[in-house]
Motif scaffolding. Structure first.
Motif, PDB file in Angstrom:
ATOM      1  N   PHE A 175     -12.459  22.230  27.094  1.00 43.26           N
ATOM      2  CA  PHE A 175     -11.278  23.019  27.441  1.00 43.26           C
ATOM      3  C   PHE A 175     -10.737  23.745  26.229  1.00 43.26           C
ATOM      4  O   PHE A 175     -11.084  23.431  25.083  1.00 43.26           O
ATOM      5  CB  PHE A 175     -10.187  22.128  28.044  1.00 43.26           C
ATOM      6  CG  PHE A 175      -9.522  21.183  27.074  1.00 43.26           C
ATOM      7  CD1 PHE A 175      -8.217  21.419  26.630  1.00 43.26           C
ATOM      8  CD2 PHE A 175     -10.177  20.048  26.601  1.00 43.26           C
ATOM      9  CE1 PHE A 175      -7.596  20.548  25.740  1.00 43.26           C
ATOM     10  CE2 PHE A 175      -9.554  19.176  25.713  1.00 43.26           C
ATOM     11  CZ  PHE A 175      -8.258  19.429  25.278  1.00 43.26           C
ATOM     12  N   VAL A 176      -9.877  24.711  26.476  1.00 44.13           N
ATOM     13  CA  VAL A 176      -9.190  25.466  25.442  1.00 44.13           C
ATOM     14  C   VAL A 176      -7.691  25.216  25.605  1.00 44.13           C
ATOM     15  O   VAL A 176      -7.159  25.280  26.716  1.00 44.13           O
ATOM     16  CB  VAL A 176      -9.483  26.975  25.556  1.00 44.13           C
ATOM     17  CG1 VAL A 176      -8.632  27.771  24.561  1.00 44.13           C
ATOM     18  CG2 VAL A 176     -10.962  27.247  25.315  1.00 44.13           C
ATOM     19  N   ARG A 229      -0.300  16.081  11.953  1.00 45.14           N
ATOM     20  CA  ARG A 229      -1.645  15.524  11.827  1.00 45.14           C
ATOM     21  C   ARG A 229      -2.689  16.579  12.168  1.00 45.14           C
ATOM     22  O   ARG A 229      -2.490  17.387  13.081  1.00 45.14           O
ATOM     23  CB  ARG A 229      -1.798  14.335  12.790  1.00 45.14           C
ATOM     24  CG  ARG A 229      -3.135  13.616  12.688  1.00 45.14           C
ATOM     25  CD  ARG A 229      -3.251  12.495  13.717  1.00 45.14           C
ATOM     26  NE  ARG A 229      -2.142  11.558  13.669  1.00 45.14           N
ATOM     27  CZ  ARG A 229      -2.069  10.470  14.438  1.00 45.14           C
ATOM     28  NH1 ARG A 229      -3.033  10.200  15.311  1.00 45.14           N
ATOM     29  NH2 ARG A 229      -1.038   9.653  14.341  1.00 45.14           N
ATOM     30  N   HIS A 230      -3.805  16.590  11.416  1.00 44.32           N
ATOM     31  CA  HIS A 230      -4.970  17.361  11.818  1.00 44.32           C
ATOM     32  C   HIS A 230      -5.731  16.550  12.867  1.00 44.32           C
ATOM     33  O   HIS A 230      -5.891  15.336  12.726  1.00 44.32           O
ATOM     34  CB  HIS A 230      -5.873  17.648  10.619  1.00 44.32           C
ATOM     35  CG  HIS A 230      -5.314  18.698   9.704  1.00 44.32           C
ATOM     36  ND1 HIS A 230      -5.712  18.826   8.384  1.00 44.32           N
ATOM     37  CD2 HIS A 230      -4.402  19.676   9.909  1.00 44.32           C
ATOM     38  CE1 HIS A 230      -5.061  19.829   7.828  1.00 44.32           C
ATOM     39  NE2 HIS A 230      -4.259  20.353   8.732  1.00 44.32           N
ATOM     40  N   HIS A 231      -6.193  17.231  13.886  1.00 41.22           N
ATOM     41  CA  HIS A 231      -6.787  16.509  15.009  1.00 41.22           C
ATOM     42  C   HIS A 231      -8.069  17.220  15.426  1.00 41.22           C
ATOM     43  O   HIS A 231      -8.117  17.909  16.440  1.00 41.22           O
ATOM     44  CB  HIS A 231      -5.779  16.467  16.168  1.00 41.22           C
ATOM     45  CG  HIS A 231      -6.195  15.592  17.311  1.00 41.22           C
ATOM     46  ND1 HIS A 231      -6.412  14.243  17.171  1.00 41.22           N
ATOM     47  CD2 HIS A 231      -6.433  15.872  18.612  1.00 41.22           C
ATOM     48  CE1 HIS A 231      -6.760  13.732  18.343  1.00 41.22           C
ATOM     49  NE2 HIS A 231      -6.788  14.703  19.227  1.00 41.22           N
ATOM     50  N   GLY A 232      -9.117  17.052  14.620  1.00 39.49           N
ATOM     51  CA  GLY A 232     -10.333  17.808  14.866  1.00 39.49           C
ATOM     52  C   GLY A 232     -11.520  17.020  15.361  1.00 39.49           C
ATOM     53  O   GLY A 232     -12.439  17.587  15.959  1.00 39.49           O
ATOM     54  N   GLU A 291     -11.354  25.407  15.991  1.00 42.15           N
ATOM     55  CA  GLU A 291     -10.394  26.510  15.994  1.00 42.15           C
ATOM     56  C   GLU A 291     -11.114  27.799  16.383  1.00 42.15           C
ATOM     57  O   GLU A 291     -12.203  28.093  15.891  1.00 42.15           O
ATOM     58  CB  GLU A 291      -9.752  26.667  14.619  1.00 42.15           C
ATOM     59  CG  GLU A 291      -8.911  25.475  14.182  1.00 42.15           C
ATOM     60  CD  GLU A 291      -7.713  25.249  15.086  1.00 42.15           C
ATOM     61  OE1 GLU A 291      -7.088  26.243  15.527  1.00 42.15           O
ATOM     62  OE2 GLU A 291      -7.403  24.071  15.359  1.00 42.15           O
ATOM     63  N   MET A 292     -10.509  28.574  17.271  1.00 44.00           N
ATOM     64  CA  MET A 292     -11.144  29.789  17.775  1.00 44.00           C
ATOM     65  C   MET A 292     -10.788  30.974  16.884  1.00 44.00           C
ATOM     66  O   MET A 292      -9.642  31.433  16.880  1.00 44.00           O
ATOM     67  CB  MET A 292     -10.719  30.038  19.219  1.00 44.00           C
ATOM     68  CG  MET A 292     -11.216  28.962  20.171  1.00 44.00           C
ATOM     69  SD  MET A 292     -10.705  29.251  21.881  1.00 44.00           S
ATOM     70  CE  MET A 292     -11.429  30.863  22.184  1.00 44.00           C
ATOM     71  N   ALA A 293     -11.772  31.468  16.141  1.00 40.32           N
ATOM     72  CA  ALA A 293     -11.529  32.565  15.212  1.00 40.32           C
ATOM     73  C   ALA A 293     -11.105  33.835  15.939  1.00 40.32           C
ATOM     74  O   ALA A 293     -10.314  34.630  15.413  1.00 40.32           O
ATOM     75  CB  ALA A 293     -12.786  32.831  14.384  1.00 40.32           C
ATOM     76  N   THR A 340     -11.992  22.290  22.610  1.00 34.99           N
ATOM     77  CA  THR A 340     -12.305  20.868  22.448  1.00 34.99           C
ATOM     78  C   THR A 340     -13.367  20.465  23.448  1.00 34.99           C
ATOM     79  O   THR A 340     -13.294  20.815  24.632  1.00 34.99           O
ATOM     80  CB  THR A 340     -11.051  20.002  22.657  1.00 34.99           C
ATOM     81  OG1 THR A 340     -10.058  20.381  21.702  1.00 34.99           O
ATOM     82  CG2 THR A 340     -11.382  18.528  22.473  1.00 34.99           C
ATOM     83  N   ILE A 341     -14.360  19.716  22.963  1.00 34.70           N
ATOM     84  CA  ILE A 341     -15.446  19.225  23.814  1.00 34.70           C
ATOM     85  C   ILE A 341     -15.541  17.712  23.663  1.00 34.70           C
ATOM     86  O   ILE A 341     -15.560  17.191  22.546  1.00 34.70           O
ATOM     87  CB  ILE A 341     -16.798  19.872  23.435  1.00 34.70           C
ATOM     88  CG1 ILE A 341     -16.711  21.402  23.588  1.00 34.70           C
ATOM     89  CG2 ILE A 341     -17.919  19.309  24.286  1.00 34.70           C
ATOM     90  CD1 ILE A 341     -17.959  22.124  23.095  1.00 34.70           C
ATOM     91  N   TYR A 342     -15.563  17.010  24.784  1.00 36.60           N
ATOM     92  CA  TYR A 342     -15.755  15.565  24.813  1.00 36.60           C
ATOM     93  C   TYR A 342     -17.199  15.255  25.186  1.00 36.60           C
ATOM     94  O   TYR A 342     -17.812  15.950  26.007  1.00 36.60           O
ATOM     95  CB  TYR A 342     -14.840  14.913  25.850  1.00 36.60           C
ATOM     96  CG  TYR A 342     -13.385  14.842  25.469  1.00 36.60           C
ATOM     97  CD1 TYR A 342     -12.927  13.860  24.593  1.00 36.60           C
ATOM     98  CD2 TYR A 342     -12.466  15.742  25.991  1.00 36.60           C
ATOM     99  CE1 TYR A 342     -11.586  13.787  24.247  1.00 36.60           C
ATOM    100  CE2 TYR A 342     -11.126  15.673  25.652  1.00 36.60           C
ATOM    101  CZ  TYR A 342     -10.696  14.694  24.780  1.00 36.60           C
ATOM    102  OH  TYR A 342      -9.374  14.625  24.442  1.00 36.60           O
ATOM    103  N   THR A 343     -17.735  14.186  24.610  1.00 40.62           N
ATOM    104  CA  THR A 343     -19.077  13.744  24.968  1.00 40.62           C
ATOM    105  C   THR A 343     -19.173  12.241  24.779  1.00 40.62           C
ATOM    106  O   THR A 343     -18.317  11.629  24.125  1.00 40.62           O
ATOM    107  CB  THR A 343     -20.142  14.469  24.122  1.00 40.62           C
ATOM    108  OG1 THR A 343     -21.442  14.195  24.639  1.00 40.62           O
ATOM    109  CG2 THR A 343     -20.083  14.019  22.667  1.00 40.62           C
ATOM    110  N   ALA A 344     -20.200  11.659  25.360  1.00 42.95           N
ATOM    111  CA  ALA A 344     -20.400  10.210  25.258  1.00 42.95           C
ATOM    112  C   ALA A 344     -21.643   9.913  24.433  1.00 42.95           C
ATOM    113  O   ALA A 344     -22.558  10.735  24.320  1.00 42.95           O
ATOM    114  CB  ALA A 344     -20.546   9.608  26.655  1.00 42.95           C
TER     115      ALA A 344
END
Length: 297
Positions: A129-130, A226-229, A251-253, A261-265
């Motif tokens: 998601f964005v 906080r940075h949250h990357g 971050e989208m230039a 942000t992308i989640y993965t397992a």
């Protein structure tokens, strides 16, 4: 948001967090303030007490980069706090005007370019998601909508992750470690307030959450950023159970102020199997704004 007040409360809160021992100073026996005294911060930053007192009263106009760096060292700021201090200084003298994201009054005014939506839709292994710094969800793939079905189910959330976290009871089930999510959410929004203090929608969001949530109001007053990357998070989805997912935030230039942000397992893990089941579930239960909650108790 009043820049002077933001500066004053941020510097005061950081000073209160540093003990004399951490700063390499004697504690003494008659200390009446938490953390360091103003005079001690001034000495550590190699500025006069009068000058530091002016800064802590909220006046960062014209402060040089070298003084900001000296303050950051004296207060032992981490990278996120240093960036926040610089943002506050830039906002104080107006030098953030060119780097400030162009104002988007509401999230509905910004639509993802079709190329971006193609990219999101191509991510089939995990939720993607964005969002902006206010935590509005601006674009997503199908798996994210199925993953965050509760976010879309309640109109009051307005597809905003901060409202969901603090105002929707479903969040405490979805986030087993709710306190950590709450801390991170406020830290992201606080960082955005320093980076883009002229955002009326952000003002309105903070005002709403401060009025309606004691938990938000307490955390907001702490002035933590906080940075949250990157990292790992734990979730509980009513359709597939517990999930442990890694995430990367980019971050989208092309659009400053937005984050993809992308989640993965982990491959071969039960969570990877859970995401596969969720993808199957999503194929027939596409989550959208009118979707009913999947929670059944």
């Amino acid at each position: 948001m009043d820049n002077s007040e933001e500066v004053r409360e941020f510097l005061t809160s950081r000073r209160a967090k540093i003990t004399p021992d951490q700063a390499g100073l004697p504690a003494g026996s008659r200390r009446r303030v938490p953390g360091l005294r103003r005079s001690e911060v001034a000495a550590l930053a190699d500025v006069s007490v009068e000058y530091y007192s002016k800064l802590e009263r909220g006046n960062l106009v014209g402060v040089s980069p070298s003084v900001l760096e000296a303050l950051a060292r004296a207060l032992q700021l981490d990278d996120a706090e240093r960036a926040h201090l610089v943002n506050l200084a830039q906002a104080a003298d107006g030098s953030d005007a060119l780097t400030r994201p162009r104002r988007r009054r509401t999230k509905e005014q910004w639509k993802p370019h079709r190329n971006l939506q193609w990219v999101l839709d191509a991510v089939t292994a995990g939720p993607a998601f964005v969002r902006n710094g206010r935590m509005d969800v601006l674009a997503s793939n199908q798996l994210f909508r199925a993953f965050y079905t509760d976010l879309y189910a309640a109109p009051g959330n307005q597809q905003n992750l901060a409202r969901f976290t603090f105002l929707d009871p479903a969040a405490r089930r979805f986030y087993p470690g709710w306190d950590s999510f709450a801390d991170i959410t406020v830290a992201i929004v606080r960082s955005e307030a320093g980076r883009n203090p002229h955002d009326k929608d952000l003002h309105d969001l903070v005002g709403e959450l401060s009025t309606r949530s004691d938990a938000f109001r307490t955390r907001w007053a702490a002035h933590n950023v906080r940075h949250h990357g990157t990292g790992t998070k734990h979730f509980h989805h009513t359709a597939v159970g517990n999930l442990t997912l890694a995430f990367e935030g980019l971050e989208m230039a092309a659009v400053p102020g937005l984050t993809l942000t992308i989640y993965t397992a982990e491959p071969g893990s039960p969570s990877e199997e859970g995401l596969r089941l969720l993808a199957t579930w999503a194929a027939t239960n596409e989550a959208g704004p009118d979707t009913e909650r999947s929670a059944t108790g």
